[in-house]
Motif scaffolding. Structure first.
Motif, PDB file in Angstrom:
ATOM      1  N   LEU A   1      -5.129  -6.380  -1.902  1.00  0.00           N
ATOM      2  CA  LEU A   1      -3.796  -6.819  -2.327  1.00  0.00           C
ATOM      3  C   LEU A   1      -2.695  -6.061  -1.597  1.00  0.00           C
ATOM      4  CD1 LEU A   1      -4.249  -7.246  -6.169  1.00  0.00           C
ATOM      5  CD2 LEU A   1      -3.689  -9.035  -4.526  1.00  0.00           C
ATOM      6  N   ARG A   2      -2.880  -4.759  -1.462  1.00  0.00           N
ATOM      7  CA  ARG A   2      -1.874  -3.943  -0.776  1.00  0.00           C
ATOM      8  C   ARG A   2      -1.753  -4.354   0.685  1.00  0.00           C
ATOM      9  NH1 ARG A   2      -1.552   2.639  -0.616  1.00  0.00           N
ATOM     10  NH2 ARG A   2       0.615   2.705  -0.014  1.00  0.00           N
ATOM     11  N   GLN A   3      -2.879  -4.564   1.338  1.00  0.00           N
ATOM     12  CA  GLN A   3      -2.875  -4.979   2.738  1.00  0.00           C
ATOM     13  C   GLN A   3      -2.221  -6.361   2.892  1.00  0.00           C
ATOM     14  OE1 GLN A   3      -6.777  -5.368   4.433  1.00  0.00           O
ATOM     15  NE2 GLN A   3      -6.013  -5.413   6.524  1.00  0.00           N
ATOM     16  N   SER A   4      -2.540  -7.278   1.981  1.00  0.00           N
ATOM     17  CA  SER A   4      -1.953  -8.612   2.035  1.00  0.00           C
ATOM     18  C   SER A   4      -0.448  -8.576   1.829  1.00  0.00           C
ATOM     19  CB  SER A   4      -2.599  -9.509   0.970  1.00  0.00           C
ATOM     20  OG  SER A   4      -3.959  -9.679   1.227  1.00  0.00           O
ATOM     21  N   ALA A   5       0.007  -7.741   0.896  1.00  0.00           N
ATOM     22  CA  ALA A   5       1.445  -7.619   0.642  1.00  0.00           C
ATOM     23  C   ALA A   5       2.156  -7.063   1.866  1.00  0.00           C
ATOM     24  CB  ALA A   5       1.678  -6.735  -0.573  1.00  0.00           C
TER      25      ALA A   5
ATOM     26  N   ARG B   1       5.711  -8.383   6.557  1.00  0.00           N
ATOM     27  CA  ARG B   1       5.999  -8.404   8.001  1.00  0.00           C
ATOM     28  C   ARG B   1       6.089  -9.823   8.530  1.00  0.00           C
ATOM     29  NH1 ARG B   1       1.752  -4.020   8.512  1.00  0.00           N
ATOM     30  NH2 ARG B   1       0.376  -5.762   8.977  1.00  0.00           N
ATOM     31  N   GLY B   2       5.863 -10.811   7.668  1.00  0.00           N
ATOM     32  CA  GLY B   2       5.956 -12.205   8.066  1.00  0.00           C
ATOM     33  C   GLY B   2       4.752 -12.717   8.843  1.00  0.00           C
ATOM     34  N   GLU B   3       3.613 -12.086   8.637  1.00  0.00           N
ATOM     35  CA  GLU B   3       2.394 -12.502   9.350  1.00  0.00           C
ATOM     36  C   GLU B   3       1.674 -13.587   8.599  1.00  0.00           C
ATOM     37  OE1 GLU B   3      -0.012  -9.087  10.190  1.00  0.00           O
ATOM     38  OE2 GLU B   3       1.597  -8.095  11.212  1.00  0.00           O
TER      39      GLU B   3
ATOM     40  N   GLY C   1      -3.506   6.914  -6.436  1.00  0.00           N
ATOM     41  CA  GLY C   1      -3.855   7.247  -5.057  1.00  0.00           C
ATOM     42  C   GLY C   1      -3.244   6.310  -4.035  1.00  0.00           C
ATOM     43  N   LEU C   2      -2.827   5.123  -4.453  1.00  0.00           N
ATOM     44  CA  LEU C   2      -2.147   4.210  -3.543  1.00  0.00           C
ATOM     45  C   LEU C   2      -0.709   4.654  -3.288  1.00  0.00           C
ATOM     46  CD1 LEU C   2      -3.352   0.759  -4.908  1.00  0.00           C
ATOM     47  CD2 LEU C   2      -4.120   1.915  -2.823  1.00  0.00           C
TER      48      LEU C   2
END
Length: 59
Positions: free
Chosen positions: A48-52, A57-59, A15-16
């Motif tokens: 994990l997906r959000q962090s990646a 994006r270099g945030e 689903g991801l």
């Protein structure tokens, strides 16, 4: 049809990457409602997906 944790984890991962069929989505939602371990696994993958994405994006 009821699914087990192995099938649920496969659907969570799938689903991801792509939308689940309506039937798979319903089966997964029912399983997640009943299974705290799979809810936690799903949440961890989302984090994990959000962090990646943020790291990309270099945030």
């Amino acid at each position: 049809m009821k699914i087990n944790c192995r099938q649920a984890s496969r659907l969570i991962s799938q689903g991801l990457d792509q939308p689940l069929s309506q039937w798979d989505h319903v089966r997964l939602r029912v399983h997640l409602w009943m299974c705290g371990n799979c809810r936690q696994f799903s949440h961890q993958l989302q984090v994990l997906r959000q962090s990646a994405r943020q790291a990309g994006r270099g945030e």
